[in-house]
Write a protein that holds these residues in place. Structure first.
Motif, short mmCIF file in Angstrom:
data_model
loop_
_atom_site.label_atom_id
_atom_site.label_comp_id
_atom_site.label_asym_id
_atom_site.label_seq_id
_atom_site.Cartn_x
_atom_site.Cartn_y
_atom_site.Cartn_z
N THR A 189 -28.17 -29.55 30.54
CA THR A 189 -29.13 -28.49 30.26
C THR A 189 -30.54 -29.07 30.12
OG1 THR A 189 -27.42 -27.21 29.13
CG2 THR A 189 -29.70 -26.62 28.66
N MET A 190 -30.66 -30.17 29.43
CA MET A 190 -31.98 -30.80 29.28
C MET A 190 -32.51 -31.30 30.62
SD MET A 190 -31.40 -32.75 25.64
CE MET A 190 -33.02 -33.48 25.56
N ASP A 191 -31.61 -31.85 31.46
CA ASP A 191 -32.02 -32.27 32.80
C ASP A 191 -32.48 -31.06 33.63
OD1 ASP A 191 -31.54 -34.93 32.26
OD2 ASP A 191 -29.54 -34.95 33.20
N GLY A 192 -31.79 -29.94 33.47
CA GLY A 192 -32.18 -28.71 34.16
C GLY A 192 -33.56 -28.24 33.73
N GLU A 193 -33.83 -28.33 32.44
CA GLU A 193 -35.15 -27.96 31.95
C GLU A 193 -36.22 -28.87 32.54
OE1 GLU A 193 -35.39 -26.34 27.59
OE2 GLU A 193 -33.85 -27.91 27.64
N THR A 194 -35.93 -30.16 32.59
CA THR A 194 -36.88 -31.12 33.16
C THR A 194 -37.16 -30.78 34.63
OG1 THR A 194 -36.09 -32.83 31.66
CG2 THR A 194 -37.32 -33.57 33.58
N GLU A 195 -36.13 -30.45 35.38
CA GLU A 195 -36.29 -30.08 36.79
C GLU A 195 -37.16 -28.84 36.93
OE1 GLU A 195 -32.46 -29.62 38.64
OE2 GLU A 195 -31.85 -31.66 38.08
N GLN A 196 -36.97 -27.87 36.06
CA GLN A 196 -37.77 -26.65 36.14
C GLN A 196 -39.24 -26.94 35.84
OE1 GLN A 196 -36.62 -23.68 37.31
NE2 GLN A 196 -34.74 -24.83 37.65
N TYR A 197 -39.50 -27.78 34.84
CA TYR A 197 -40.88 -28.16 34.55
C TYR A 197 -41.50 -28.91 35.73
CZ TYR A 197 -40.95 -26.69 29.67
OH TYR A 197 -40.96 -25.94 28.52
N GLU A 198 -40.71 -29.74 36.39
CA GLU A 198 -41.22 -30.47 37.56
C GLU A 198 -41.52 -29.52 38.71
OE1 GLU A 198 -38.29 -33.54 38.10
OE2 GLU A 198 -39.14 -34.76 36.48
N THR A 224 -47.50 -17.15 41.59
CA THR A 224 -47.33 -16.57 40.26
C THR A 224 -45.92 -15.98 40.10
OG1 THR A 224 -49.69 -16.10 40.15
CG2 THR A 224 -48.28 -14.93 38.60
N SER A 225 -45.41 -15.34 41.13
CA SER A 225 -44.06 -14.78 41.03
C SER A 225 -43.02 -15.91 40.97
CB SER A 225 -43.77 -13.83 42.18
OG SER A 225 -43.74 -14.51 43.41
N GLN A 226 -43.26 -17.00 41.70
CA GLN A 226 -42.36 -18.15 41.62
C GLN A 226 -42.40 -18.76 40.22
OE1 GLN A 226 -43.72 -20.80 44.69
NE2 GLN A 226 -42.56 -19.79 46.30
N GLU A 227 -43.60 -18.87 39.67
CA GLU A 227 -43.73 -19.42 38.32
C GLU A 227 -43.03 -18.54 37.29
OE1 GLU A 227 -47.90 -21.93 38.30
OE2 GLU A 227 -47.98 -19.79 37.92
N GLN A 228 -43.09 -17.24 37.49
CA GLN A 228 -42.41 -16.33 36.55
C GLN A 228 -40.90 -16.53 36.62
OE1 GLN A 228 -43.88 -14.30 34.23
NE2 GLN A 228 -41.78 -14.16 33.50
N ALA A 229 -40.37 -16.72 37.82
CA ALA A 229 -38.93 -16.97 37.97
C ALA A 229 -38.55 -18.29 37.29
CB ALA A 229 -38.55 -17.01 39.44
N ILE A 230 -39.38 -19.30 37.43
CA ILE A 230 -39.12 -20.59 36.78
C ILE A 230 -39.20 -20.43 35.26
CG2 ILE A 230 -40.01 -22.93 36.44
CD1 ILE A 230 -40.86 -22.86 39.42
N ALA A 259 -42.76 -31.49 30.17
CA ALA A 259 -43.36 -30.34 29.48
C ALA A 259 -44.82 -30.62 29.14
CB ALA A 259 -42.57 -30.01 28.21
N GLY A 260 -45.13 -31.83 28.71
CA GLY A 260 -46.51 -32.21 28.41
C GLY A 260 -47.39 -32.17 29.65
N ASN A 261 -46.87 -32.67 30.77
CA ASN A 261 -47.63 -32.64 32.02
C ASN A 261 -47.87 -31.21 32.48
OD1 ASN A 261 -47.80 -35.43 32.14
ND2 ASN A 261 -46.05 -35.64 33.50
N ALA A 262 -46.85 -30.38 32.38
CA ALA A 262 -47.00 -28.97 32.77
C ALA A 262 -48.04 -28.28 31.89
CB ALA A 262 -45.66 -28.25 32.68
N GLN A 263 -48.02 -28.57 30.60
CA GLN A 263 -48.99 -27.96 29.69
C GLN A 263 -50.40 -28.43 30.03
OE1 GLN A 263 -48.37 -28.90 25.57
NE2 GLN A 263 -49.70 -27.26 24.86
N MET A 264 -50.58 -29.71 30.30
CA MET A 264 -51.90 -30.24 30.65
C MET A 264 -52.42 -29.59 31.94
SD MET A 264 -53.01 -34.14 31.58
CE MET A 264 -52.00 -34.08 33.06
N LEU A 265 -51.56 -29.46 32.94
CA LEU A 265 -51.96 -28.83 34.19
C LEU A 265 -52.28 -27.36 33.99
CD1 LEU A 265 -49.51 -30.59 36.65
CD2 LEU A 265 -51.97 -30.96 36.44
N ASN A 266 -51.55 -26.69 33.11
CA ASN A 266 -51.85 -25.28 32.81
C ASN A 266 -53.23 -25.12 32.19
OD1 ASN A 266 -49.59 -24.03 33.84
ND2 ASN A 266 -48.46 -24.13 31.93
N VAL A 267 -53.60 -26.04 31.32
CA VAL A 267 -54.93 -26.00 30.70
C VAL A 267 -55.99 -26.20 31.78
CG1 VAL A 267 -56.49 -27.20 29.11
CG2 VAL A 267 -54.16 -26.66 28.40
#
Length: 170
Positions: free
Chosen positions: A11-20, A45-51, A110-118
């Protein structure tokens, strides 16, 4: 407990894949914002919503697995975390190392995704400021200045100069 631990790691690996996946979409998203490709931005945006929906389901699954593991370990009713699990698996070094690795990857992604979102948020803010500037510029170009004509009460009449290049009547 071993099967629960394996499922938690998956499950944690799956979460990592989704963040990637989110991280990989970010480059396309920036390009679509910069080049003003709204149809591409809408698709991203629709792809991001699905992720994001997938991430929410995986997070719920992780919390459920942690509750089951807590019950097996005799800590039923307690709110345990992955960090707590790492601390309490001192006598199981293999599982502990796997959890540390999975947690590190997940936290980094998750940290990288958050930084890129900012960064994307700042880019969108700048794009909106440019649109507002363009609108203001267009509005001001269409407005003609007032004339210096005064009425009987010694105030300006509010007449505007003509909008065409010539004021001559034919």
């Amino acid at each position: 407990m071993a099967s629960l631990m394996d499922e938690l790691l998956l499950t944690m690996d799956g979460e990592t894949e989704q963040y990637e996946k989110l991280i990989s979409l970010n480059g396309e998203k920036k390009d679509s914002i910069i080049h003003k490709k709204l149809d591409v931005l809408e698709a991203i945006t629709s792809q991001e919503q699905a992720i994001a929906d997938s991430l929410l389901e995986l997070e719920k699954r992780r919390a459920e697995l942690l509750r089951h593991i807590a019950a097996v370990m005799g800590h039923d009713g307690e709110q345990i975390t992955v960090s707590w699990m790492i601390d309490n698996l001192a006598n199981q070094p293999v599982e502990r190392k796997q959890l540390i690795t999975a947690k590190g990857k997940l936290m980094e992604a998750a940290g990288n995704a958050q930084m890129l979102n900012v960064q994307t948020q700042n880019l969108l803010r700048q794009a909106l400021e440019m649109v507002e500037f363009d609108i203001t510029l267009i509005k001001s170009a269409r407005q003609a200045p007032q004339t210096s004509n005064y009425g009987r009460d010694a105030e300006t009449t509010g007449d505007l100069l003509g909008k065409s290049g010539f004021d001559a009547k034919q």
